[in-house]
Design an enzyme around this catalytic site. Structure first.
Site, PDB file in Angstrom:
ATOM      1  CB  SER A   1      -0.861  -0.010   1.275  1.00 53.46           C
ATOM      2  OG  SER A   1      -1.478   1.243   1.473  1.00 53.46           O
TER       3      SER A   1
ATOM      4  CE1 TYR B   1      -4.129  -2.031   5.325  1.00 54.59           C
ATOM      5  CE2 TYR B   1      -3.350   0.188   4.809  1.00 54.59           C
ATOM      6  CZ  TYR B   1      -3.866  -1.034   4.402  1.00 54.59           C
ATOM      7  OH  TYR B   1      -4.104  -1.252   3.070  1.00 54.59           O
TER       8      TYR B   1
HETATM    9  P1  NDP Z   1     -11.688  -5.497  -0.036  1.00 54.84           P
HETATM   10  O1  NDP Z   1     -12.145  -5.371   1.367  1.00 54.84           O
HETATM   11  O2  NDP Z   1     -12.671  -5.247  -1.112  1.00 54.84           O
HETATM   12  O3  NDP Z   1     -11.012  -6.917  -0.273  1.00 54.84           O
HETATM   13  C1  NDP Z   1     -10.290  -7.574   0.722  1.00 54.84           C
HETATM   14  C2  NDP Z   1     -10.237  -9.037   0.367  1.00 54.84           C
HETATM   15  O4  NDP Z   1      -9.473  -9.724   1.358  1.00 54.84           O
HETATM   16  C3  NDP Z   1     -11.608  -9.672   0.341  1.00 54.84           C
HETATM   17  O5  NDP Z   1     -11.686 -10.519  -0.783  1.00 54.84           O
HETATM   18  C4  NDP Z   1     -11.642 -10.480   1.608  1.00 54.84           C
HETATM   19  O6  NDP Z   1     -12.455 -11.626   1.404  1.00 54.84           O
HETATM   20  C5  NDP Z   1     -10.194 -10.868   1.740  1.00 54.84           C
HETATM   21  N1  NDP Z   1      -9.819 -11.308   3.077  1.00 54.84           N
HETATM   22  C6  NDP Z   1      -9.878 -10.613   4.228  1.00 54.84           C
HETATM   23  N2  NDP Z   1      -9.487 -11.390   5.259  1.00 54.84           N
HETATM   24  C7  NDP Z   1      -9.162 -12.599   4.731  1.00 54.84           C
HETATM   25  C8  NDP Z   1      -8.691 -13.819   5.266  1.00 54.84           C
HETATM   26  N3  NDP Z   1      -8.461 -13.979   6.583  1.00 54.84           N
HETATM   27  N4  NDP Z   1      -8.468 -14.862   4.434  1.00 54.84           N
HETATM   28  C9  NDP Z   1      -8.708 -14.724   3.114  1.00 54.84           C
HETATM   29  N5  NDP Z   1      -9.144 -13.596   2.551  1.00 54.84           N
HETATM   30  C10 NDP Z   1      -9.369 -12.549   3.352  1.00 54.84           C
HETATM   31  O7  NDP Z   1     -10.466  -4.483  -0.162  1.00 54.84           O
HETATM   32  P2  NDP Z   1      -9.345  -4.270  -1.291  1.00 54.84           P
HETATM   33  O8  NDP Z   1      -9.662  -4.987  -2.506  1.00 54.84           O
HETATM   34  O9  NDP Z   1      -9.115  -2.825  -1.332  1.00 54.84           O
HETATM   35  O10 NDP Z   1      -8.088  -4.928  -0.559  1.00 54.84           O
HETATM   36  C11 NDP Z   1      -7.179  -5.798  -1.214  1.00 54.84           C
HETATM   37  C12 NDP Z   1      -5.777  -5.451  -0.750  1.00 54.84           C
HETATM   38  O11 NDP Z   1      -5.433  -4.152  -1.219  1.00 54.84           O
HETATM   39  C13 NDP Z   1      -5.580  -5.417   0.757  1.00 54.84           C
HETATM   40  O12 NDP Z   1      -4.368  -6.039   1.081  1.00 54.84           O
HETATM   41  C14 NDP Z   1      -5.495  -3.924   1.059  1.00 54.84           C
HETATM   42  O13 NDP Z   1      -4.743  -3.664   2.221  1.00 54.84           O
HETATM   43  C15 NDP Z   1      -4.806  -3.433  -0.190  1.00 54.84           C
HETATM   44  N6  NDP Z   1      -4.909  -2.017  -0.473  1.00 54.84           N
HETATM   45  C16 NDP Z   1      -6.115  -1.454  -0.750  1.00 54.84           C
HETATM   46  C17 NDP Z   1      -6.216  -0.099  -0.979  1.00 54.84           C
HETATM   47  C18 NDP Z   1      -7.509   0.571  -1.205  1.00 54.84           C
HETATM   48  O14 NDP Z   1      -7.556   1.819  -1.196  1.00 54.84           O
HETATM   49  N7  NDP Z   1      -8.606  -0.155  -1.420  1.00 54.84           N
HETATM   50  C19 NDP Z   1      -5.019   0.765  -1.000  1.00 54.84           C
HETATM   51  C20 NDP Z   1      -3.790   0.045  -0.744  1.00 54.84           C
HETATM   52  C21 NDP Z   1      -3.747  -1.289  -0.493  1.00 54.84           C
HETATM   53  P3  NDP Z   1     -13.315 -12.392   2.508  1.00 54.84           P
HETATM   54  O15 NDP Z   1     -13.880 -11.372   3.437  1.00 54.84           O
HETATM   55  O16 NDP Z   1     -14.362 -13.081   1.670  1.00 54.84           O
HETATM   56  O17 NDP Z   1     -12.377 -13.360   3.150  1.00 54.84           O
END
Ligand code: NDP
Length: 247
Positions: free
Chosen positions: A141, A154
């Site tokens: 990130s 975070y």
């Molecule tokens: P979302 O919340 O839309 O997606 C997060 C994903 O992670 C979901 O598919 C969720 O699925 C999954 N997840 C969470 N916990 C678990 C777990 N224990 N095991 C397996 N899967 C898990 O957010 P983003 O798409 O934005 O996030 C994706 C990545 O991008 C993250 O690492 C985030 O930190 C990073 N990021 C995002 C930014 C943003 O502005 N959106 C900026 C910078 C980085 P489920 O709940 O079904 O398990």
């Protein structure tokens, strides 16, 4: 070898960046293996990809459990005959001031954002090393590049995976394993990420910020595609994806 026909494991594929990446890579001919905890979302995405002519399979996966991540990688091998790329993308952003001591949320972030990524690396390294081919992509990130208030834990997890990925790159070069590494540093991307913040001040600030500058997760999906596309001797190691409006 470009994205076409590559076998790509994606964690956090049930929404946001992971979902958009699965759709784009599958459209471009990759065979995608999807992991997350919400089965209905994964099933719907696999159905959609197949309806569009792509190839996809899923397994319910909790990245905090090493056995789950290993089983996801094994599914790729059993179903598609191998693995070329792992996209360690699952993550949660539960921002709050450290002084609030939301230590259960600190644990969640360390377990998912850091240990979950390490579980992904451990699940593929033996195979990637043996076949002298493989690509580890991890979503850090901009919080892993620059500190900001509220991101005490975070950001710590995102700085940590950035450091680990750089050392993985150095080890791969030194050991001649030919493993490619890519760290992604997205800025504000409109996904479900902010919805889970429990600190009301932090959430209100983030909601306003994302409303002003946030962009589609397709932007990150295209960056992943761009990183995978070149031949094996080319490594797109660090990719920052900012909304143009983000200061
Ligand atoms: P979302 O919340 O839309 O997606 C997060 C994903 O992670 C979901 O598919 C969720 O699925 C999954 N997840 C969470 N916990 C678990 C777990 N224990 N095991 C397996 N899967 C898990 O957010 P983003 O798409 O934005 O996030 C994706 C990545 O991008 C993250 O690492 C985030 O930190 C990073 N990021 C995002 C930014 C943003 O502005 N959106 C900026 C910078 C980085 P489920 O709940 O079904 O398990």
């Amino acid at each position: 070898m470009t994205v076409k026909n590559k076998i790509v494991v994606i964690t956090g594929a049930s929404s946001g960046i992971g979902e958009a990446t699965a759709e784009l890579l599958a459209k471009n001919g990759a065979r995608v293996v999807l992991g997350a905890r919400r089965e209905a979302k994964l099933q719907a995405l696999v159905d959609q990809i197949k309806a569009d002519g792509g190839e996809a399979i899923y397994r319910v996966t909790d990245v905090t459990k090493m056995a789950d991540v290993k089983a996801l990688v094994e599914l790729a091998k059993d179903h598609f005959g191998g693995i070329d790329v792992i996209f360690n993308n699952a993550g949660v952003m539960l921002t709050s001031p450290l002084s609030e001591l939301k230590t259960d949320e600190w644990d969640q972030m360390v377990d998912i954002n850091l240990k979950g990524v390490l579980n992904g690396v451990a699940a593929v390294l033996p195979t990637f090393t043996a076949q002298k081919h493989g690509h580890v992509i991890t979503t850090s990130s901009v919080a892993g590049l620059n500190p900001y208030l509220g991101a005490g834990v975070y950001g710590a997890t995102k700085f940590a995976v950035r450091d680990m990925m750089e050392i993985l790159r150095m080890e791969s070069a030194q050991e001649g394993t030919n493993i490619r590494t890519t760290s992604l540093y997205p800025g504000a991307i409109n996904t479900e990420l902010v919805d889970h913040i429990t600190d009301q001040n932090a959430k209100a600030g983030m909601d306003q910020f994302y409303d002003q500058v946030g962009i589609s997760p397709d932007a990150v999906a295209r960056a992943v595609n761009f990183a995978i596309d070149p031949p094996d001797d080319v490594e797109m190691h660090d990719l920052t994806i900012y909304p143009t409006k983000q200061g």
